[in-house]
Every structure is written in C-alpha cells, then in structure tokens.
Design a protein around this motif. Structure first.
Motif, mmCIF file in Angstrom:
data_model
loop_
_atom_site.group_PDB
_atom_site.id
_atom_site.type_symbol
_atom_site.label_atom_id
_atom_site.label_comp_id
_atom_site.label_asym_id
_atom_site.label_seq_id
_atom_site.Cartn_x
_atom_site.Cartn_y
_atom_site.Cartn_z
ATOM 1 N N ILE A 8 0.822 -1.209 0.000
ATOM 2 C CA ILE A 8 0.000 0.000 0.000
ATOM 3 C C ILE A 8 0.860 1.265 0.000
ATOM 4 O O ILE A 8 0.546 2.233 -0.703
ATOM 5 N N LYS A 9 1.949 1.281 0.755
ATOM 6 C CA LYS A 9 2.789 2.485 0.832
ATOM 7 C C LYS A 9 3.303 2.926 -0.537
ATOM 8 O O LYS A 9 3.131 4.092 -0.907
ATOM 9 N N PRO A 10 3.945 2.038 -1.310
ATOM 10 C CA PRO A 10 4.408 2.486 -2.633
ATOM 11 C C PRO A 10 3.257 2.854 -3.562
ATOM 12 O O PRO A 10 3.376 3.777 -4.370
ATOM 13 N N MET A 11 2.128 2.162 -3.434
ATOM 14 C CA MET A 11 0.963 2.471 -4.265
ATOM 15 C C MET A 11 0.514 3.910 -4.007
ATOM 16 O O MET A 11 0.299 4.675 -4.952
ATOM 17 N N GLN A 12 0.390 4.285 -2.757
ATOM 18 C CA GLN A 12 -0.042 5.639 -2.416
ATOM 19 C C GLN A 12 1.013 6.675 -2.815
ATOM 20 O O GLN A 12 0.670 7.752 -3.302
ATOM 21 N N THR A 13 2.266 6.338 -2.620
ATOM 22 C CA THR A 13 3.346 7.255 -2.997
ATOM 23 C C THR A 13 3.324 7.533 -4.496
ATOM 24 O O THR A 13 3.408 8.691 -4.925
ATOM 25 N N LEU A 14 3.195 6.475 -5.297
ATOM 26 C CA LEU A 14 3.146 6.653 -6.749
ATOM 27 C C LEU A 14 1.927 7.470 -7.160
ATOM 28 O O LEU A 14 2.018 8.339 -8.039
ATOM 29 N N GLY A 15 0.791 7.237 -6.519
ATOM 30 C CA GLY A 15 -0.422 7.988 -6.839
ATOM 31 C C GLY A 15 -0.281 9.465 -6.519
ATOM 32 O O GLY A 15 -0.659 10.321 -7.323
ATOM 33 N N VAL A 16 0.269 9.781 -5.355
ATOM 34 C CA VAL A 16 0.449 11.179 -4.962
ATOM 35 C C VAL A 16 1.462 11.869 -5.881
ATOM 36 O O VAL A 16 1.224 12.997 -6.340
ATOM 37 N N LEU A 17 2.564 11.200 -6.175
ATOM 38 C CA LEU A 17 3.554 11.784 -7.085
ATOM 39 C C LEU A 17 2.953 12.016 -8.465
ATOM 40 O O LEU A 17 3.230 13.039 -9.116
ATOM 41 N N SER A 18 2.121 11.101 -8.911
ATOM 42 C CA SER A 18 1.461 11.251 -10.196
ATOM 43 C C SER A 18 0.593 12.505 -10.220
ATOM 44 O O SER A 18 0.648 13.289 -11.176
ATOM 45 N N LEU A 19 -0.205 12.689 -9.186
ATOM 46 C CA LEU A 19 -1.062 13.873 -9.134
ATOM 47 C C LEU A 19 -0.254 15.166 -9.033
ATOM 48 O O LEU A 19 -0.605 16.180 -9.649
ATOM 49 N N MET A 20 0.840 15.130 -8.290
ATOM 50 C CA MET A 20 1.687 16.317 -8.172
ATOM 51 C C MET A 20 2.292 16.682 -9.530
ATOM 52 O O MET A 20 2.331 17.860 -9.908
ATOM 53 N N LEU A 21 2.754 15.681 -10.258
ATOM 54 C CA LEU A 21 3.315 15.952 -11.579
ATOM 55 C C LEU A 21 2.243 16.403 -12.567
ATOM 56 O O LEU A 21 2.514 17.197 -13.472
ATOM 57 N N LEU A 29 1.848 24.086 -18.886
ATOM 58 C CA LEU A 29 0.976 24.436 -20.004
ATOM 59 C C LEU A 29 0.374 25.822 -19.839
ATOM 60 O O LEU A 29 0.220 26.564 -20.812
ATOM 61 N N PHE A 30 0.054 26.200 -18.605
ATOM 62 C CA PHE A 30 -0.474 27.529 -18.330
ATOM 63 C C PHE A 30 0.536 28.603 -18.719
ATOM 64 O O PHE A 30 0.173 29.655 -19.241
ATOM 65 N N PHE A 31 1.815 28.319 -18.456
ATOM 66 C CA PHE A 31 2.869 29.275 -18.793
ATOM 67 C C PHE A 31 3.456 29.016 -20.186
ATOM 68 O O PHE A 31 4.559 29.453 -20.496
ATOM 69 N N GLU A 32 2.682 28.304 -20.999
ATOM 70 C CA GLU A 32 3.000 28.056 -22.407
ATOM 71 C C GLU A 32 4.350 27.350 -22.608
ATOM 72 O O GLU A 32 5.088 27.636 -23.544
ATOM 73 N N GLN A 33 4.647 26.421 -21.733
ATOM 74 C CA GLN A 33 5.844 25.590 -21.840
ATOM 75 C C GLN A 33 5.402 24.187 -22.266
ATOM 76 O O GLN A 33 5.334 23.263 -21.456
ATOM 77 N N GLN A 34 5.054 24.050 -23.549
ATOM 78 C CA GLN A 34 4.477 22.826 -24.090
ATOM 79 C C GLN A 34 5.351 21.594 -23.818
ATOM 80 O O GLN A 34 4.863 20.555 -23.407
ATOM 81 N N ILE A 39 6.258 16.373 -21.039
ATOM 82 C CA ILE A 39 7.170 15.454 -20.343
ATOM 83 C C ILE A 39 6.628 15.118 -18.952
ATOM 84 O O ILE A 39 6.548 13.944 -18.570
ATOM 85 N N THR A 40 6.240 16.151 -18.189
ATOM 86 C CA THR A 40 5.753 15.880 -16.830
ATOM 87 C C THR A 40 4.440 15.098 -16.854
ATOM 88 O O THR A 40 4.217 14.248 -16.000
#
Length: 78
Positions: A8-21, A29-34, A39-40
């Motif tokens: 569960i720990k790595p699963m949650q870590t990967l999920g949170v990192l995914s949302l942060m990225l 994209l907001f700052f027009e850096q396509q 990549i992120t």
C-alpha cells in the motif's frame, strides 16, 4: 497483513507523485511551456500506471486474506 502494508505504501506514494506531476504539467501548459508539460504529464501517466498496478496486486492479496479468514470462521462454526 504486513505484506499488504508494504504494498500500500508504494501504491499511495506513486499515486500522490502522479497527481503532483499532473499539477506541475498544468502549470507548464499555463505558462506556455508545451515541452515541459508533455514530459511531466507523460511521467505522471507512468506513475499512475504503477500505482494502479500496485493497487491491483493489493486487491488480489486482500481477497485471498478475506477468503482465508472466512474459511476459518466457517470451520469454527462447525
């Protein structure tokens, strides 16, 4: 139970990192850096895939544990 926690720990870590990225990707994209946004977001998708894979493994483990416990309860009733 301990093995489930270790899953569960790595699963949650990967999920949170995914949302942060994903949020970082939107900022790019907001700052027009396509390029940075693409990549992120790509890395975010890979992390979410990893999180969902870990989730599937944990669900399988939980099902086996519950089945074992239910058999034990049924045995004690007889």
């Amino acid at each position: 139970m301990r093995k489930r926690i270790q899953t569960i720990k790595p699963m949650q870590t990967l999920g949170v990192l995914s949302l942060m990225l994903c949020v970082l990707s939107m900022a790019f994209l907001f700052f027009e850096q396509q390029g940075g946004g693409q990549i992120t977001f790509g890395i975010s998708l890979a992390l979410m895939f990893g999180s969902l894979t870990q989730s599937l493994v944990e669900i399988q483990m939980s099902s086996k544990v519950l089945d074992f416990q239910l058999r034990d309860v049924k045995y004690q009733e007889n």
